[in-house]
Each structure stands twice: as structure tokens, then as C-alpha cells.
Enzyme design. Structure first.
Site, short mmCIF file in Angstrom:
data_model
loop_
_atom_site.label_atom_id
_atom_site.label_comp_id
_atom_site.label_asym_id
_atom_site.label_seq_id
_atom_site.Cartn_x
_atom_site.Cartn_y
_atom_site.Cartn_z
CE1 TYR A 56 -2.86 -3.37 1.20
CE2 TYR A 56 -3.96 -1.91 -0.37
CZ TYR A 56 -3.86 -3.15 0.26
OH TYR A 56 -4.75 -4.15 -0.07
NE ARG A 59 -3.07 -0.18 -5.01
CZ ARG A 59 -4.26 -0.62 -4.59
NH1 ARG A 59 -4.32 -1.55 -3.63
NH2 ARG A 59 -5.37 -0.14 -5.10
CG HIS A 109 -13.74 -1.58 -1.55
ND1 HIS A 109 -13.66 -2.10 -2.82
CD2 HIS A 109 -14.84 -2.15 -1.00
CE1 HIS A 109 -14.65 -2.95 -3.02
NE2 HIS A 109 -15.39 -2.99 -1.94
CB CYS A 120 -8.83 3.00 19.38
SG CYS A 120 -7.96 4.21 18.36
CB CYS A 139 -5.79 4.17 21.55
SG CYS A 139 -5.05 2.97 20.42
CB THR A 176 -16.75 -1.82 -11.31
OG1 THR A 176 -16.53 -2.88 -10.38
CG2 THR A 176 -18.24 -1.68 -11.59
CB SER A 177 -14.57 -6.65 -13.21
OG SER A 177 -14.35 -6.80 -11.81
CG ASN A 201 -16.80 -1.81 -17.50
OD1 ASN A 201 -16.38 -1.15 -16.56
ND2 ASN A 201 -16.37 -3.03 -17.78
CB ALA A 219 -14.14 5.82 -17.87
N1 APR Z 1 -12.61 2.80 -19.07
C1 APR Z 1 -13.66 2.10 -18.57
N2 APR Z 1 -13.56 0.87 -18.03
C2 APR Z 1 -12.32 0.33 -17.99
C3 APR Z 1 -11.18 0.99 -18.50
C4 APR Z 1 -11.36 2.28 -19.06
N3 APR Z 1 -10.34 2.98 -19.57
N4 APR Z 1 -10.10 0.17 -18.31
C5 APR Z 1 -10.55 -0.94 -17.71
N5 APR Z 1 -11.88 -0.86 -17.52
C6 APR Z 1 -12.78 -1.83 -16.90
C7 APR Z 1 -12.42 -3.27 -17.15
O1 APR Z 1 -13.06 -3.73 -18.34
C8 APR Z 1 -12.96 -3.96 -15.91
O2 APR Z 1 -14.32 -4.35 -16.11
O3 APR Z 1 -12.67 -1.64 -15.51
C9 APR Z 1 -12.93 -2.88 -14.84
C10 APR Z 1 -11.84 -3.10 -13.81
O4 APR Z 1 -12.17 -4.26 -13.10
P1 APR Z 1 -11.29 -4.68 -11.83
O5 APR Z 1 -9.84 -4.60 -12.20
O6 APR Z 1 -11.86 -5.96 -11.34
O7 APR Z 1 -11.53 -3.52 -10.76
P2 APR Z 1 -12.80 -3.33 -9.83
O8 APR Z 1 -14.04 -3.76 -10.53
O9 APR Z 1 -12.74 -1.92 -9.33
O10 APR Z 1 -12.50 -4.34 -8.61
C11 APR Z 1 -13.42 -4.31 -7.55
O11 APR Z 1 -12.01 -5.80 -6.31
O12 APR Z 1 -9.84 -6.33 -5.89
C12 APR Z 1 -10.97 -5.78 -5.33
O13 APR Z 1 -11.14 -4.13 -3.66
C13 APR Z 1 -10.72 -4.33 -4.98
O14 APR Z 1 -12.15 -2.41 -5.28
C14 APR Z 1 -11.61 -3.55 -5.93
C15 APR Z 1 -12.70 -4.57 -6.26
#
Ligand code: APR
Length: 232
Positions: A56, A59, A109, A120, A139, A176-177, A201, A219
């Protein structure tokens, strides 16, 4: 379709990808280089605290080298101009939504720029490296950890999120995936309450079938166009 007053937006790693922040899954994703079990579970923190902190710290340090992109900025514009209720729930732990100007924002998250006391539960802003065992100023316990929700831990502010889902007229999922719950289930809850649902997405997600509309593309292109459409 009912008029749109209340909007709930969920973002994931994909909205930060064009800023140069690695996503988790897919080519070059963070989980390709690391095992979740080694850096994102309570057991990992017990087993090898230094490795978790290093993951972390790296990052957090990278945040100085990245900037919000057009998608973050478009959501900040929407936040500033939308007269109805709006809540941006992000799964991301970067600070790009804040730096773009979003105010009505919630990190479910956790956040890289925050430290949490495992004893604490006091939090404080954190910019630099976080040495394992750092003393909690609240604490005095040697128990500061990254303020990140690990797998197996409860995401933050689920009560606020559930209330917002129940009254949303529009639920929009961006970058998000749909691989991780409870966030992956929000679209179903929103639909149950009669909200319109839109997915923006790069690729179809695991939850695409639940969305009334899915737009595929980066995006940085789709989000500004959608915000322009919404604000007329
Ligand atoms: N524009 C839009 N979407 C995009 C782009 C982009 N430029 N690049 C990638 N993506 C999409 C991918 O197609 C995928 O569906 O973003 C998504 C990223 O998916 P993940 O890597 O699984 O990230 P996320 O969905 O945020 O993961 C959810 O999983 O590992 C845990 O806590 C972690 O918050 C995270 C959670």
C-alpha cells in the site's frame, strides 16, 4: 421511466485506468503481480505485516505521479451542477475523485491516504509510508494499518449506500468488473427499487445482463458524453 432526481454512481478501477492507475483484473492488473491472499486479507496482515504495508505504501506513493482524467472531472461537474440527490460510491482507494472536485463521495473500500488504528479504529489522514506497528496517536497502541477494506472485511458505510440505492431513480456503474460483492449486487438492488440502470465500461462486466443499458468504451470518452447528455 420516472423522472430522474436521485442518482447513485458506482465507480471501480476502470475509471482511473486512463490516469495510469493499474486495475486489478485483466492484463497487467494488480492481482496478476500479487496474490490477494498475500496483501489484501486480515490473515496477510497477521502473517507478513511488512509486505502488506509495502504494497500500500507503493500505491500511495504512486498517487503523486497521476492526475484525475476527463471521467473524474465530468463526475465532479455533475456533482456541482446536479440539483437532486447524488452519491458517488467508489470502490477505488485512490484520491482522484476528490482531486477532480467531487464532494458527495464515499469510499466503500477505504482510502490509501488514510491510516486506521486496528485497536481503537481511529483514522487519520496519511501521506507518506506507514511503518508497521506505528503508534496510534489516539490510543497509543502500536496498531496503525492501511485504511483499506480487506477481503473478508465489511465495506464502509453500507447503511448509507443501502438508503441511497432504495431511493435512486438512476444507478450508473462505471469501470468495474462486477466481480466483488456487495458492490456487484448494487445494480440488482437498484432495479428492485425501480431505478433505471446504466453501465459504462470498457468491456462487458460480470453484471452486464442486469443493466437496462450498457455502453462499452473508455470512461474518459463515455463519462463526459453521458454527463453532457444528463445536464443537457
Ligand atoms: N474505461 C472504462 N472501463 C475500464 C477501463 C477504461 N479505460 N479500463 C478498464 N476498464 C474496466 C475493465 O473492463 C474492468 O471491467 O474496468 C474494470 C476493472 O475491473 P477490476 O480490475 O476488477 O476492478 P474493480 O471492478 O474496481 O474491482 C473491484 O475488487 O480487488 C478488489 O477491492 C478491490 O475495489 C476492488 C474490487
Amino acid at each position: 421511466m420516472r423522472d430522474i432526481h436521485n442518482i447513485l454512481i458506482l465507480t471501480g478501477a476502470g475509471i482511473s485506468a486512463e490516469s495510469g492507475v493499474a486495475t486489478f483484473r485483466g492484463p497487467g492488473g494488480l492481482w496478476e503481480g500479487h496474490r490477494v491472499e498475500d496483501v489484501c486479507t486480515p490473515e496477510a496482515l497477521e502473517r507478513d505485516r511488512a509486505q502488506v504495508h509495502r504494497f500500500y505504501d507503493a500505491r500511495r506513493e504512486q498517487l503523486a505521479a497521476v492526475e484525475p482524467n476527463a471521467a473524474h472531472r465530468a463526475l465532479a461537474r455533475l456533482d456541482a451542477e446536479w440539483a437532486g440527490d447524488l452519491l458517488l460510491v467508489t470502490q477505488n482507494v485512490d484520491d482522484l475523485h476528490e482531486r477532480a472536485g467531487s464532494k458527495r463521495l464515499l469510499h466503500m473500500h477505504g482510502e490509501l491516504k488514510s491510516a486506521l488504528c486496528a485497536r481503537c479504529e481511529a483514522r487519520q489522514p496519511w501521506e507518506a509510508a506507514l511503518p508497521p506497528g506505528h503508534i496510534c496517536p489516539a490510543c497509543g497502541a502500536s496498531a496503525l494499518r492501511p485504511d483499506i477494506v480487506f477481503f473478508g472485511e465489511m465495506p464502509y458505510r453500507m447503511d448509507v449506500i443501502e438508503q441511497a440505492l432504495a431511493k435512486a431513480d438512476l444507478f450508473v456503474s462505471i469501470g468495474t468488473s462486477g466481480a466483488v460483492y456487495p458492490a456487484a449486487g448494487f445494480v440488482q438492488t437498484a432495479r428492485y427499487h425501480g431505478a433505471a440502470t446504466l453501465e459504462l465500461n470498457l468491456d462487458p462486466s460480470e453484471g452486464s445482463l442486469w443493466f437496462a443499458e450498457s455502453r462499452m468504451g473508455p470512461a474518459g470518452t463515455l463519462v463526459p458524453a453521458w454527463v453532457d447528455e444528463l445536464l443537457g
